[in-house]
Design a protein around this motif. Structure first.
Motif, PDB file in Angstrom:
ATOM      1  N   PRO A 240       0.754  -2.709   3.029  1.00 28.92           N
ATOM      2  CA  PRO A 240       0.660  -2.796   1.442  1.00 28.92           C
ATOM      3  C   PRO A 240       0.897  -1.788   0.412  1.00 28.92           C
ATOM      4  O   PRO A 240       0.994  -0.681   0.877  1.00 28.92           O
ATOM      5  N   ASP A 241       1.118  -2.254  -0.720  1.00 27.39           N
ATOM      6  CA  ASP A 241       1.673  -1.669  -2.005  1.00 27.39           C
ATOM      7  C   ASP A 241       2.935  -0.878  -1.853  1.00 27.39           C
ATOM      8  O   ASP A 241       3.797  -0.190  -2.839  1.00 27.39           O
ATOM      9  N   LEU A 242       3.778  -0.946  -0.505  1.00 27.49           N
ATOM     10  CA  LEU A 242       4.938  -0.109  -0.433  1.00 27.49           C
ATOM     11  C   LEU A 242       6.173  -1.014  -1.094  1.00 27.49           C
ATOM     12  O   LEU A 242       6.824  -0.434  -1.991  1.00 27.49           O
ATOM     13  N   GLU A 243       5.972  -2.450  -1.288  1.00 28.43           N
ATOM     14  CA  GLU A 243       7.059  -3.098  -1.930  1.00 28.43           C
ATOM     15  C   GLU A 243       7.068  -3.000  -3.336  1.00 28.43           C
ATOM     16  O   GLU A 243       8.419  -2.610  -3.844  1.00 28.43           O
ATOM     17  N   GLU A 244       6.187  -2.649  -4.052  1.00 31.42           N
ATOM     18  CA  GLU A 244       6.087  -2.273  -5.289  1.00 31.42           C
ATOM     19  C   GLU A 244       6.814  -1.069  -5.600  1.00 31.42           C
ATOM     20  O   GLU A 244       7.475  -0.696  -6.611  1.00 31.42           O
ATOM     21  N   VAL A 245       6.505   0.045  -4.870  1.00 35.38           N
ATOM     22  CA  VAL A 245       6.914   1.236  -5.046  1.00 35.38           C
ATOM     23  C   VAL A 245       8.635   1.349  -4.911  1.00 35.38           C
ATOM     24  O   VAL A 245       9.135   2.004  -5.567  1.00 35.38           O
TER      25      VAL A 245
ATOM     26  N   PRO B 154       8.076   4.537   3.730  1.00 40.78           N
ATOM     27  CA  PRO B 154       7.004   5.054   2.746  1.00 40.78           C
ATOM     28  C   PRO B 154       7.232   6.539   2.201  1.00 40.78           C
ATOM     29  O   PRO B 154       6.995   6.770   1.145  1.00 40.78           O
ATOM     30  N   THR B 155       7.719   7.547   3.290  1.00 39.80           N
ATOM     31  CA  THR B 155       7.994   8.973   2.677  1.00 39.80           C
ATOM     32  C   THR B 155       8.972   8.755   1.550  1.00 39.80           C
ATOM     33  O   THR B 155       8.957   9.742   0.462  1.00 39.80           O
ATOM     34  N   ALA B 156      10.214   8.039   1.816  1.00 42.30           N
ATOM     35  CA  ALA B 156      11.170   8.222   0.969  1.00 42.30           C
ATOM     36  C   ALA B 156      11.001   7.508  -0.572  1.00 42.30           C
ATOM     37  O   ALA B 156      10.866   8.088  -1.549  1.00 42.30           O
ATOM     38  N   ALA B 157       9.825   6.535  -0.370  1.00 44.44           N
ATOM     39  CA  ALA B 157       9.251   5.814  -1.712  1.00 44.44           C
ATOM     40  C   ALA B 157       8.601   6.870  -2.413  1.00 44.44           C
ATOM     41  O   ALA B 157       8.512   7.102  -3.457  1.00 44.44           O
ATOM     42  N   ALA B 158       7.768   7.708  -1.553  1.00 42.06           N
ATOM     43  CA  ALA B 158       6.658   8.622  -2.102  1.00 42.06           C
ATOM     44  C   ALA B 158       7.680   9.894  -2.992  1.00 42.06           C
ATOM     45  O   ALA B 158       7.381  10.326  -3.973  1.00 42.06           O
TER      46      ALA B 158
END
Length: 425
Positions: free
Chosen positions: A57-62, A22-26
């Protein structure tokens, strides 16, 4: 974007698990080039396909958008970058002593690609002094560079600590909105790390030193552990005195200055169940309440297991069936609702203990996984919710997943129930 923030064109995130990915995606949402690193080849391949290997939740889309736009890629090898974030596990060993082997491995893997001007940030929950230890490992590996512990503000490499403080199931909200605490080995280190997180952070990034930042993370989770321990201890006391603990807590919380948490089967996850021991390990004589809270919460799974054994005995006595014919269904394995994370999960421990003890059949119900964890060694079957309810003689509610809470109470007709979360009370 500030001038300091603009210095970071490429960010490397080492460890692509429940926090690292998640941090990488952010960071990728800020349109910087993010290089994710993980030793898990399957995780790397999955991410490079724009998919995720965890439930959040919501991670895959990002992740999908970031990969498709070319801002996120994953590899098993550490590559050059402007900033490096280490987000690897920190388990404990022996008598609850913190084990920094994964941090050490990540540190030594990134050392060869460091160049002057780089920033290295430790995110892994760690005992006080871990950031300084990381700096020593880097200095030993790269004597050609200067580091804050010897060169101060003029060091070639800046080093800081910035722990996450997100809730699984809400990571992609809280990662952006929650305040962060960042502590550098120097003032310059702190400010550069602050600028890095400000690439995506909407909350405030508050500056301190590395040791205080490390202790802040441990303090937050120890505070929560102590409060959960109060609720868990209260549940045991109420059971002895034939009092519904959930009704009691609801009534007590009507007091304007009382806010008791909900009891459960124990405490899990890689933070609350682990971090307090880091304080105890370094302060064995003074951390008395923190140690006691850990012991209370660690004892709760055994208490729940004893309740299951008692219900099975009741079932045997009232049905005259041999224990080998009694079927038990355990609802929930994750350490908290609506995620797939089994780390340090009391529910997983209880279900496994039941399977080992019980002479009859045991089934598990966990909506967030697709195969039986190896820990069960083939002794359980994985069932859907309704199939398990129809099949079982004894039902054990361990995690309050949404699908379980949605079951009407009248559908749970079983006479022998152990409800560790008060969902079917």
């Amino acid at each position: 974007m500030s001038e300091l923030s603009a210095q970071f064109k490429t960010v490397s995130v080492i460890g692509l698990g429940y926090i690292g990915l998640p941090t990488a995606a952010a960071f990728a949402t800020a349109k910087v080039n993010v290089l994710g690193v993980d030793v898990n080849q399957h995780a790397v391949e999955t991410i490079n396909q724009g998919k995720i290997h965890i439930v959040e939740p919501d991670l895959e889309e990002v992740v999908k958008d970031a990969v498709e736009q070319g801002f996120l890629s994953a590899s098993t090898e550490t590559q050059a970058a402007d900033a490096f974030l280490i987000a690897v596990p920190t388990p404990f060993k022996g008598d609850y002593e913190p084990d920094l082997k994964y941090i050490e491995a990540a540190t030594k893997a990134l050392a060869p690609v460091l160049v002057p001007g780089n920033l290295v940030v430790l995110e892994s929950t760690s005992p006080v002094g871990a950031t300084e230890q990381m700096a020593k490992w880097l200095a030993e590996a790269r004597p050609d560079l200067t580091f804050p512990q010897t060169a101060g503000e003029s060091a070639d490499i800046n080093i800081a600590y910035c722990p996450e403080r997100v809730l699984p199931g809400r990571v992609m909200i809280e990662l952006f909105e929650n305040d962060r605490v960042v502590g550098g080995l120097t003032t310059k280190c702190s400010k550069r790390a602050q600028a890095l997180y400000n690439l995506f952070l909407k909350g405030e990034c508050v500056l301190t030193n590395a040791r205080t930042a490390e202790m802040c993370k441990l303090t937050e989770n120890s505070y929560r552990d102590v409060n959960i321990a109060f609720a868990n201890e209260l549940s045991v006391i109420c059971d002895e005195q034939d009092i519904n603990v959930w009704e009691l807590i609801s009534l007590a919380n009507r007091h304007p200055r009382v806010n008791i948490l909900q009891p459960g089967p124990g405490v899990g996850g890689h933070c609350i169940a682990v971090d307090p021991w880091f304080i105890v390990s370094q302060n064995p004589l003074n951390a008395r309440i923190i140690r006691t809270a850990r012991e209370v919460n660690d004892a709760k799974p055994t208490w729940v297991l004893d309740k299951v054994k008692a219900r099975v005995a009741d079932c045997v006595a009232e049905t005259s069936l041999p224990i080998e014919k009694i079927k038990i269904a355990c609802f929930g394995l994750a350490f908290k609702p609506d995620i797939d994370d089994l780390r340090e999960s009391p529910a997983l421990h209880i279900a496994n203990s039941i399977a080992k003890w019980h002479k009859g059949e045991t089934a598990i119900v966990e909506p967030n996984i697709h195969e039986v964890p190896a820990i069960f060694d083939g002794k359980v079957t994985l069932k859907e919710v309704q199939a398990a309810l129809d099949w079982a003689d004894v039902v054990v509610l361990l995690v309050d997943h949404k699908p379980f809470k949605a079951i009407p109470r009248e559908q749970v007709k079983h006479q022998w129930i152990v409800d560790a979360k008060g969902v079917w009370r």
